[in-house]
Design an enzyme around this catalytic site. Structure first.
Site, PDB file in Angstrom:
ATOM      1  N   GLU A  40       1.029  -0.872   0.170  1.00 17.40           N
ATOM      2  CA  GLU A  40       0.069   0.100   0.295  1.00 17.40           C
ATOM      3  C   GLU A  40       1.316   1.130  -0.018  1.00 17.40           C
ATOM      4  OE1 GLU A  40      -3.421   0.252   2.898  1.00 17.40           O
ATOM      5  OE2 GLU A  40      -2.817   2.403   2.428  1.00 17.40           O
ATOM      6  N   ARG A  44       0.287  10.701   0.583  1.00 17.13           N
ATOM      7  CA  ARG A  44       0.412  10.791   2.427  1.00 17.13           C
ATOM      8  C   ARG A  44       1.605  12.117   1.710  1.00 17.13           C
ATOM      9  NH1 ARG A  44       0.453   6.718   6.924  1.00 17.13           N
ATOM     10  NH2 ARG A  44      -1.432   6.182   6.011  1.00 17.13           N
ATOM     11  N   THR A  68      -4.289   6.333   1.086  1.00 14.04           N
ATOM     12  CA  THR A  68      -5.152   7.451   1.584  1.00 14.04           C
ATOM     13  C   THR A  68      -5.310   8.285   0.451  1.00 14.04           C
ATOM     14  OG1 THR A  68      -2.990   7.512   2.660  1.00 14.04           O
ATOM     15  CG2 THR A  68      -3.558   9.076   3.513  1.00 14.04           C
ATOM     16  N   LYS A 128     -11.413  -1.325   5.255  1.00 15.66           N
ATOM     17  CA  LYS A 128     -10.257  -1.197   6.691  1.00 15.66           C
ATOM     18  C   LYS A 128     -10.973  -0.649   7.305  1.00 15.66           C
ATOM     19  CE  LYS A 128      -5.940   1.906   6.604  1.00 15.66           C
ATOM     20  NZ  LYS A 128      -4.928   1.719   5.599  1.00 15.66           N
TER      21      LYS A 128
HETATM   22  C1  3PG Z   1      -2.621   4.074   8.181  1.00 19.64           C
HETATM   23  O1  3PG Z   1      -3.218   4.097   7.347  1.00 19.64           O
HETATM   24  O2  3PG Z   1      -2.244   2.322   7.233  1.00 19.64           O
HETATM   25  C2  3PG Z   1      -1.887   3.565   9.260  1.00 19.64           C
HETATM   26  O3  3PG Z   1      -0.935   5.083   9.436  1.00 19.64           O
HETATM   27  C3  3PG Z   1      -0.714   2.802   9.758  1.00 19.64           C
HETATM   28  O4  3PG Z   1      -1.204   3.366  10.973  1.00 19.64           O
HETATM   29  P1  3PG Z   1       0.333   2.491  11.476  1.00 19.64           P
HETATM   30  O5  3PG Z   1       1.521   3.313  11.412  1.00 19.64           O
HETATM   31  O6  3PG Z   1      -0.583   2.578  12.972  1.00 19.64           O
HETATM   32  O7  3PG Z   1       0.557   1.454  11.502  1.00 19.64           O
END
Ligand code: 3PG
Length: 213
Positions: A40, A44, A68, A128
């Site tokens: 993924e 960002r 995102t 999700k």
């Molecule tokens: C996401 O977008 O899935 C999160 O930022 C992941 O979260 P984590 O940094 O706690 O793994």
């Protein structure tokens, strides 16, 4: 891409933040080599779309998911770059509808029963669950399933998931896979420590495989 099948086979999906395009290919290579082929790449950073197309053309075996994806512009950019599916941390009807119209598999984020209802109403089969640990973790998902299991909904928890709790999530049959940044930590990327990332991926892949057996 059949999201439920592909994500389920991977079991764990690294959530990647690429600041420097030069890191994209070696990072993806390390993750795929470690046993995690579904990546993924989050929108960002400025170079997300470029990273997706570069990884796609240079890393055999990588399956590219855009993360995102908050708006229509990002959806279009993800598609153009060659992403095979999109994921978002939240639920936006307009984006979900647009993805559907484009034939782009889309996994929106939910954290409440109301958001889950809306996602299901738009035909989403997988959501999700974000931010998983802060929103209530495994127990919360199990409680949601009490009311929603009959719909056939599937979950991808991310946010606070890591090596120490991922197996608890993967023990729930309706959880297709978990996502997280712990497999591709910022400091390891900055230091070009691809060996460490490959090891983190291999450790995660081992847990994902243990679930399948
Ligand atoms: C996401 O977008 O899935 C999160 O930022 C992941 O979260 P984590 O940094 O706690 O793994």
């Amino acid at each position: 891409m059949d999201m439920i099948k592909t994500f389920g086979e991977a079991g764990i999906i690294p959530v990647i933040v690429i600041e420097d395009i030069e890191k994209a290919v070696p990072l993806a290579r390390a993750l795929v080599k470690g046993g995690l082929p579904v990546l993924e790449v989050t929108f960002r950073t400025q170079c997300a779309a470029e990273a997706i197309s570069k990884i796609k053309s240079e890393v055999p075996g990588a399956r590219l998911v855009a993360g995102t994806v908050l708006g229509l512009e990002q959806l279009a950019a993800a598609r153009e770059a060659g992403a095979q599916a999109c994921v978002a941390p939240g639920f936006d009807q307009e984006v979900v509808r647009a993805a559907k119209a484009l034939g782009m598999p889309f996994c929106p984020g939910v954290a409440t029963a109301s958001e889950l209802s809306q996602a299901l109403a738009l035909g989403c089969k997988m959501v999700k669950f974000f931010p998983a640990e802060s929103a209530g973790g495994v127990k919360y998902i199990k409680d949601l399933l009490g009311a929603f299991r009959w719909t056939g909904v599937r979950f991808m928890p991310t946010g606070g998931v890591n090596l120490s709790n991922v197996s608890d999530y993967l023990a729930v049959p309706e959880i297709v896979c978990c996502g997280g940044t712990w497999i591709a930590p910022k400091d390891a990327i900055a230091a070009n420590d691809w060996t460490r990332i490959e090891t983190l991926a291999a450790d995660a892949a081992k847990l994902a495989k243990a679930r399948k057996c």
